[in-house]
Design an enzyme around this catalytic site. Structure first.
Site, short mmCIF file in Angstrom:
data_model
loop_
_atom_site.label_atom_id
_atom_site.label_comp_id
_atom_site.label_asym_id
_atom_site.label_seq_id
_atom_site.Cartn_x
_atom_site.Cartn_y
_atom_site.Cartn_z
N HIS A 78 0.83 -1.21 0.00
CA HIS A 78 0.00 0.00 0.00
C HIS A 78 0.86 1.26 0.00
O HIS A 78 0.39 2.34 -0.37
CB HIS A 78 -0.91 0.00 1.22
CG HIS A 78 -2.28 0.54 0.95
ND1 HIS A 78 -2.50 1.65 0.15
CD2 HIS A 78 -3.52 0.14 1.35
CE1 HIS A 78 -3.78 1.90 0.09
NE2 HIS A 78 -4.43 1.00 0.80
N ALA A 79 2.12 1.17 0.40
CA ALA A 79 3.01 2.32 0.31
C ALA A 79 3.30 2.69 -1.14
O ALA A 79 3.75 3.79 -1.43
CB ALA A 79 4.33 2.02 1.03
#
Length: 471
Positions: free
Chosen positions: A145-146
């Site tokens: 998700h980064a």
């Protein structure tokens, strides 16, 4: 040098061995449309050719010394496609159950942070129509998700796809340059400057935040505020999670959703949330767990079009909404959700598009990570009021058929992360006339997601029948 935004970095800090912060996607492919017979080696080479010049696929994380600032992205000069694209075969009979079990296992494994934060598994031998049916190929993709949010993740996958089997991949516009690898001194210098300027940044974000609190109190008194966190009832999927995952998928008819939307004067998102609320109501009722008050969902909202920020992979905010699980009648539930969503959108629009990103800049790497681990170890999610019951995301997908390495995409199902306190995530994505529903949960909290997923088509049919005959 490409410094992570505070919001992107927060997804790294939020990650623990149990709270894995990658997003996944399951693609079911029909290999019969490929101009040459399917082979893993050809697909792997094709992916390698398409991602090698895409920075998002070839960059890795580099920490700032002493944790003084958020990490930076640097190019992986030893990028090797064989460490990212793998091959597996389903055990016989190779049906839906075997596929879901394998995907759940892959979703339970963390990504290697020493390499670019993505993996793809090419799964062979899937026979959705039984042992005598045609074989399909499935891709299971994980990206941290980064690196992506829902919209940017869908765009990246589109780069690997084309409009025709033999056509070139979709053009995503001007190519981005690869990040350079800075020296230790430069990293430290930038970190010190950034730390020194934080009081000024804090002063800049405090005033609008204080004004927002005042406006929210006023909206609450008028009954036009979005649903409040910490007001959710407790269910079996609201507690401390483990690293084990369970997955279920279903398809909905997008035309039927649009028909209900038109007949009721609501939105596609209103209809999707109503169907989800009905499915959750039925699931909990089957287990004799249906609470008297409505479940509360966090709904991520893309602010990509209104954000002033030009950097950062995640450009999202979120709103809270009641799902009407305490209402049996589907039309009554839809009317309630539509009204609450209008208030929630008005309330959300009053919040700066960059508010969440601004506050995330103050997430200290060491302190934030320590707090998350302490929260999990002490099982605090089971001791305070429930913040929210689950996350529901609606990701717009391509309205036309797409081809992945020449194979037609029959289903494209996204799966988001689950959190301590909210061990269930429902993500829907539209594609070529279908609405694909992906459910992922902590296995200990929801051992059989199909017990929930199977209610989605039934609830849409029930809502559609009610819309035809409002009486």
């Amino acid at each position: 040098m490409d410094r992570m935004s505070g919001l992107d970095a927060s997804f790294l800090y939020l990650e623990t061995p149990a709270q894995l912060m990658h997003v996944c996607a399951v693609m079911v492919l029909d290999p019969s449309t490929m101009s040459t017979p399917y082979s893993f080696a050809t697909v792997q080479a094709g992916i390698d050719d398409r991602v090698r010049e895409m920075p998002t696929f070839t960059r890795k994380v580099r920490r700032v010394p002493l944790g003084l600032d958020h990490p930076v992205w640097v190019r992986d000069t030893s990028f090797d496609i064989e460490r990212h694209v793998h091959r597996l075969a389903l055990p016989t009979p190779g049906g839906y159950g075997e596929l879901m079990e394998l995907c759940a296992h892959l979703a339970s494994l963390p990504l290697d942070r020493s390499r670019p934060l993505w993996e793809m598994w090419i799964i062979e031998g899937y026979r959705p129509d039984g042992p005598d049916g045609a074989e399909r190929v499935v891709t299971f993709t994980k990206m941290h998700h980064a690196t992506v949010d829902g919209v940017s993740g869908a765009n990246l996958l589109s780069h690997l796809c084309s409009l025709e089997p033999d056509a070139p991949p979709l053009d995503l516009g001007e190519k981005q340059p690869h990040p350079r690898d800075p020296g230790r001194g430069e990293l430290l210098g930038r970190a010190v400057i950034g730390t020194a300027s934080r009081p000024l940044t804090l002063a800049r974000v405090l005033k609008p935040s204080a004004q927002l609190v005042t406006k929210t109190v006023g909206r609450a008194r008028q009954g036009t505020a979005m649903a409040a966190p910490f007001s959710a009832p407790r269910t079996s999927f609201n507690g401390t999670i483990t690293s084990h995952r369970a997955i279920g998928m279903a398809d909905l008819d997008l035309d039927e959703i649009r028909r209900v939307k038109k007949a009721t004067g609501t939105t596609v998102n209103d209809v999707v949330l109503t169907v989800a609320g009905g499915a959750l109501r039925a699931y909990l009722a089957d287990r004799d767990e249906l609470p008297d008050s409505s479940l509360l969902a966090t709904v991520p909202v893309s602010v990509r079009d209104s954000s002033r920020r030009t950097t950062g992979a995640n450009k999202v905010s979120a709103l809270f909404t009641k799902l009407g699980t305490d209402i049996d009648d589907p039309l009554e539930r839809l009317a309630m959700i539509a009204e609450r969503n209008r208030h929630a959108k008005e309330h959300h629009n009053a919040i700066s598009a960059d508010s969440l990103q601004d506050w995330a800049e103050f997430a200290a790497p060491r302190t934030f990570g320590l707090a998350v681990r302490t929260y999990a170890n002490l099982r605090l999610a089971e001791r305070h009021p429930v913040v929210h019951n689950l996350v529901i995301s609606n990701v717009p997908g391509p309205p036309i058929p797409l081809f992945f390495m020449g194979a037609r995409i029959e289903a494209l199902c996204p799966l988001g992360p689950v959190f301590h306190g909210a061990g269930l995530n429902v993500t829907v994505m539209s594609n070529a006339g279908n609405m694909h529903v992906g459910v992922i949960a902590c296995r200990e909290s929801m051992p059989d997601p199909d017990a929930l997923v199977r209610h989605f088509p039934a609830e849409l049919a029930r809502l559609g029948s009610s819309a035809e005959d409002p009486a």
